[in-house]
Design an enzyme around this catalytic site. Structure first.
Site, PDB file in Angstrom:
ATOM      1  N   CYS A   2       0.867  -1.163   0.000  1.00  0.00           N
ATOM      2  CA  CYS A   2       0.000   0.000   0.000  1.00  0.00           C
ATOM      3  C   CYS A   2       0.912   1.223   0.000  1.00  0.00           C
ATOM      4  CB  CYS A   2      -0.859   0.000   1.249  1.00  0.00           C
ATOM      5  SG  CYS A   2      -1.740  -1.552   1.504  1.00  0.00           S
ATOM      6  N   ARG A  27       1.787   0.896  -6.185  1.00  0.00           N
ATOM      7  CA  ARG A  27       2.058  -0.021  -5.080  1.00  0.00           C
ATOM      8  C   ARG A  27       0.786  -0.700  -4.564  1.00  0.00           C
ATOM      9  NH1 ARG A  27       7.341   1.399  -2.504  1.00  0.00           N
ATOM     10  NH2 ARG A  27       6.723  -0.179  -1.042  1.00  0.00           N
ATOM     11  N   TRP A  74      -3.796  -2.005  -1.123  1.00  0.00           N
ATOM     12  CA  TRP A  74      -3.836  -3.327  -1.752  1.00  0.00           C
ATOM     13  C   TRP A  74      -4.375  -4.247  -0.671  1.00  0.00           C
ATOM     14  CZ3 TRP A  74      -1.735  -8.229  -1.008  1.00  0.00           C
ATOM     15  CH2 TRP A  74      -1.823  -9.095  -2.101  1.00  0.00           C
ATOM     16  N   ASN A  99       0.400   0.674   6.463  1.00  0.00           N
ATOM     17  CA  ASN A  99       0.918  -0.362   5.548  1.00  0.00           C
ATOM     18  C   ASN A  99       1.425  -1.509   6.408  1.00  0.00           C
ATOM     19  OD1 ASN A  99       0.555   1.415   3.486  1.00  0.00           O
ATOM     20  ND2 ASN A  99       2.723   1.708   3.023  1.00  0.00           N
ATOM     21  N   GLY A 100       1.234  -2.746   5.945  1.00  0.00           N
ATOM     22  CA  GLY A 100       1.744  -3.893   6.706  1.00  0.00           C
ATOM     23  C   GLY A 100       0.611  -4.777   7.181  1.00  0.00           C
ATOM     24  N   GLU A 483      10.747 -16.290 -17.145  1.00  0.00           N
ATOM     25  CA  GLU A 483      10.487 -14.855 -17.035  1.00  0.00           C
ATOM     26  C   GLU A 483       9.498 -14.403 -18.126  1.00  0.00           C
ATOM     27  OE1 GLU A 483      10.777 -12.739 -14.905  1.00  0.00           O
ATOM     28  OE2 GLU A 483      10.815 -10.791 -15.870  1.00  0.00           O
ATOM     29  N   LYS A 487       5.876 -12.724 -17.347  1.00  0.00           N
ATOM     30  CA  LYS A 487       5.479 -11.414 -17.869  1.00  0.00           C
ATOM     31  C   LYS A 487       4.146 -11.530 -18.597  1.00  0.00           C
ATOM     32  CE  LYS A 487       7.567  -9.444 -16.039  1.00  0.00           C
ATOM     33  NZ  LYS A 487       8.720  -9.411 -15.192  1.00  0.00           N
ATOM     34  N   GLU A 490       1.150 -12.243 -16.140  1.00  0.00           N
ATOM     35  CA  GLU A 490       0.747 -11.222 -15.166  1.00  0.00           C
ATOM     36  C   GLU A 490       0.115  -9.997 -15.811  1.00  0.00           C
ATOM     37  OE1 GLU A 490       3.811  -9.501 -12.658  1.00  0.00           O
ATOM     38  OE2 GLU A 490       5.289  -9.769 -14.226  1.00  0.00           O
ATOM     39  N   HIS A 506       8.356 -35.294 -21.151  1.00  0.00           N
ATOM     40  CA  HIS A 506       8.043 -35.913 -19.864  1.00  0.00           C
ATOM     41  C   HIS A 506       6.688 -35.441 -19.346  1.00  0.00           C
ATOM     42  CE1 HIS A 506      12.008 -37.687 -19.719  1.00  0.00           C
ATOM     43  NE2 HIS A 506      12.519 -36.510 -20.058  1.00  0.00           N
ATOM     44  N   LYS A 605       2.994  -3.526  -6.675  1.00  0.00           N
ATOM     45  CA  LYS A 605       4.460  -3.476  -6.650  1.00  0.00           C
ATOM     46  C   LYS A 605       4.923  -3.628  -5.205  1.00  0.00           C
ATOM     47  CE  LYS A 605       7.959  -2.500  -9.431  1.00  0.00           C
ATOM     48  NZ  LYS A 605       8.228  -3.423 -10.550  1.00  0.00           N
TER      49      LYS A 605
END
Ligand code: F6R
Length: 610
Positions: A2, A27, A74, A99-100, A483, A487, A490, A506, A605
């Protein structure tokens, strides 16, 4: 995850808070809110959704004030609704942004309910505001009440507090989540990230773990966790406002992809001016430490974990040192066997990722003596916690999907490989010169790869209509496939998975049919011929191939095989080069699909909670 911003000033602080929220929105972007003190009353506005919704409401209500705190959220505890949005208030007279995560919130909620406090949200934060209110009733001292309250909290917090009775005072505290004070002329600010304050000040005071501070118009005082006055240095932020702005780009992700030549050049600037690498680039004690170690464990999350996985190939293959790469959230809870001669390397863009910071603390507590962090944020928790450090100079990364942070991490890791290779007698002076020349050439090679964008756009047009995609690579390009898949999933929400190409038969080959696009990374390296055989297996099942090759990879386009050739083979640095077209592929596919590229759903983020 947040964002917090707060201000006390003689001017109206609402535009400052709003601009700060916009800069922090990457964020967390489920809901936003602010509270301002006008005279002896608090005015609160909250809105689910983006900061723009809040801005419209502020304009409608003509909200203003000289003291205020604001938040972009968030969601962790409680859905992203107005009632759960911050700030939270107690008895209309005290407000908190947080935040937290407060781990003992249930127990505190029971206690505070028993005292008569009425809870109106599902958040863990609401216990903080009532707790401070409770202590404030006894002491009538906001700083003292906040200190008593935070002493009862378990978990992580950065908080901003204001009270209707104290119209020129802002109190804040931190433990486990970042928070800083911005120093202006007869005005002060707080923020969870310096980028929020760039338009108003570059003078920053970083709070340390356990600090509680009282901020007024003219001054501020900080009390450390032992109740002693603390003197924290005022630092001048090197961040320039334009670095955190979009400029002529459509999205931050696009800007950050195109900034990579500059980000790499700046990251390598300090080390490439010399003919030979000095271990001191990792810190004063680096030579002693790097000579003492017999293995390396690299710990990270997400994209940074992919950088760790590439480095594992390099460290074992080039420097000849045993290396493992670990996902931080697994490592921190796993019964591993500590080896005091292992160097623990943590990698993080933000330096605040809760699992990575906790994994480092866990490694140290379980007997590891040596630690190095590779990080993009100088004063972050991870950097402070590590003995050795290397700062990537990517500049602020605002797009939620990490791009330039990843390629600069890889460059930093390659420097570590070279230093360790030299110290272990695996790299002689001529080889070192060759590697350094290749690194010098890297930014211009990336610029060449960026010119492939129009070809990538054609791939993206096809990809956008697909539901799934497979990414294949071998050796150090396998993590690059991981990666590329991350990308794509997301930001475009297309289900994508990565496999080492040799694993295809396999299991995953069962998924391949004409509806399954398969993206293959096919540089001209020692595994190319083996990879080509794997690609034949895909073609034989009707799978459509998208092959990223080098000029001399000897792969030809044909029906069902789309081919893009990178301008040149970059040798050991090839994984860095091959990353860039995959970033552009994800970006353009997301554009085609019309998703929110910079703020993909459900993500944020800097994952500062577990
Ligand atoms: C993906 C992404 C995330 C981060 C991860 C770790 O594009 O950005 O997977 O890489 O959350 O973040 P840092 O590097 O800040 O520790």
């Amino acid at each position: 995850m947040c964002g917090i911003v707060g201000a006390v000033a003689q001017r109206n602080v609402v535009p400052i808070l709003l601009e700060g929220l916009k800069r922090l929105e990457y964020r967390g972007y489920d809901s936003a809110g602010l509270v301002v003190a006008t005279g002896n009353t608090l005015t609160r506005l909250r809105k689910p959704g983006r900061v723009a919704e809040l801005e419209a409401e502020i304009k409608k209500q003509k909200t203003h004030g000289h003291l205020g705190i604001a938040h972009t959220r968030w969601a962790t505890h409680g859905a992203p609704t107005e009632r759960n949005a911050h700030p939270h208030v107690s008895e209309d007279s005290l407000a908190v942004v947080h935040n937290g995560i407060i781990e003992n919130h249930e127990e505190l909620r029971l206690r505070l309910s028993g005292m008569g406090y009425c809870f109106t949200s599902d958040t863990d934060t609401e216990v903080i505001v009532h707790l401070i209110h409770h202590h404030y009733q006894q002491k009538k001292d906001l700083l003292g009440a906040t200190r008593l309250a935070v002493a009862e909290l378990k978990g992580a917090y950065a908080i901003g507090v204001i009270c209707a009775d104290a119209p020129n005072k802002l109190v804040c505290a931190r433990e486990g989540s970042p928070l800083l004070i911005g120093v202006g002329i007869e005005e002060h600010f707080i923020a969870s990230d310096q980028s929020a304050l760039l338009p108003v000040t570059q003078k920053i005071v970083y709070l340390e773990e356990g600090d509680v501070a009282e901020i007024g118009l003219l001054d501020f005082k900080i009390i450390d966790r032992n109740g002693k006055p603390a003197n924290r240095q005022v630092q001048i932020s090197e961040l320039r406002a334009e670095r955190a702005e979009l400029g002529s780009y459509r999205h931050f992700m696009q800007k950050e992809i195109f900034e990579q030549p500059r980000a790499l050049a700046e990251t390598l600037e300090a080390v490439l001016g010399y003919g030979s690498l000095d271990p001191k680039i990792f810190g004063e004690k680096a030579e002693k430490v790097l000579k003492a170690i017999d293995s390396v464990t690299i710990i990270a999350c997400g994209t940074s974990f992919h950088a760790a996985t590439v480095a594992r190939y390099w460290l074992e293959g080039v420097a000849g040192i045993p290396c493992s790469a670990e996902v931080a959230s697994e490592y921190r809870y796993r019964d591993s066997v500590p080896n005091p001669k292992t160097l623990i390397v943590t990698i993080s863009q933000s330096g605040e990722t809760a699992d990575t910071v906790a994994a480092l603390k866990h490694a140290k507590a379980s007997g590891h003596k040596y630690s190095l962090s590779i990080c993009n944020v100088p004063e972050s928790a991870l950097v402070r916690e590590s003995d050795l450090r290397f700062l990537t100079r990517a500049g602020p990364e605002i797009g939620v999907a990490s791009t330039k942070a990843f390629t600069t991490q890889l460059a930093a890791l390659f420097l570590l490989v070279l230093v360790l290779g030299k110290l272990r007698g695996r790299i002689d002076a001529a080889q070192e010169k060759g590697h350094l020349d290749a690194l010098r050439h890297l930014p211009s090679m990336i610029s060449q790869v960026l010119l492939l964008e129009p070809q990538i756009e054609l791939w993206a047009e096809r990809m956008a209509s697909r539901q799934h995609a497979l990414f294949l690579g071998r050796g150090p390009h396998y993590p690059i496939a991981m990666e590329g898949a991350l990308k794509l999933k997301e930001i475009s929400y297309i289900h994508a998975e990565a496999y080492p190409a040799g694993e295809l038969k396999h299991g995953p080959l069962a998924l391949v049919d004409s509806d399954m696009p398969v993206v293959a990374i096919a540089p001209n390296d020692a595994l190319l011929e083996k990879l080509k055989s794997n690609l034949q297996e895909v073609r034989a099942r009707g799978g459509e191939l998208y092959v990223l090759a080098d000029q001399d990879s000897h792969v030809s386009p044909q029906e069902g095989v789309h081919l893009i050739k990178l301008p040149e083979h970059a040798g050991l640095l090839s994984p860095i080069l091959h990353t860039v077209p995959l970033q552009m592929l994800a970006y353009h596919t997301a554009l085609q699909k019309g998703t929110d590229v910079d703020k993909p759903r459900n993500l944020a983020k800097s994952v500062t909670v577990e």
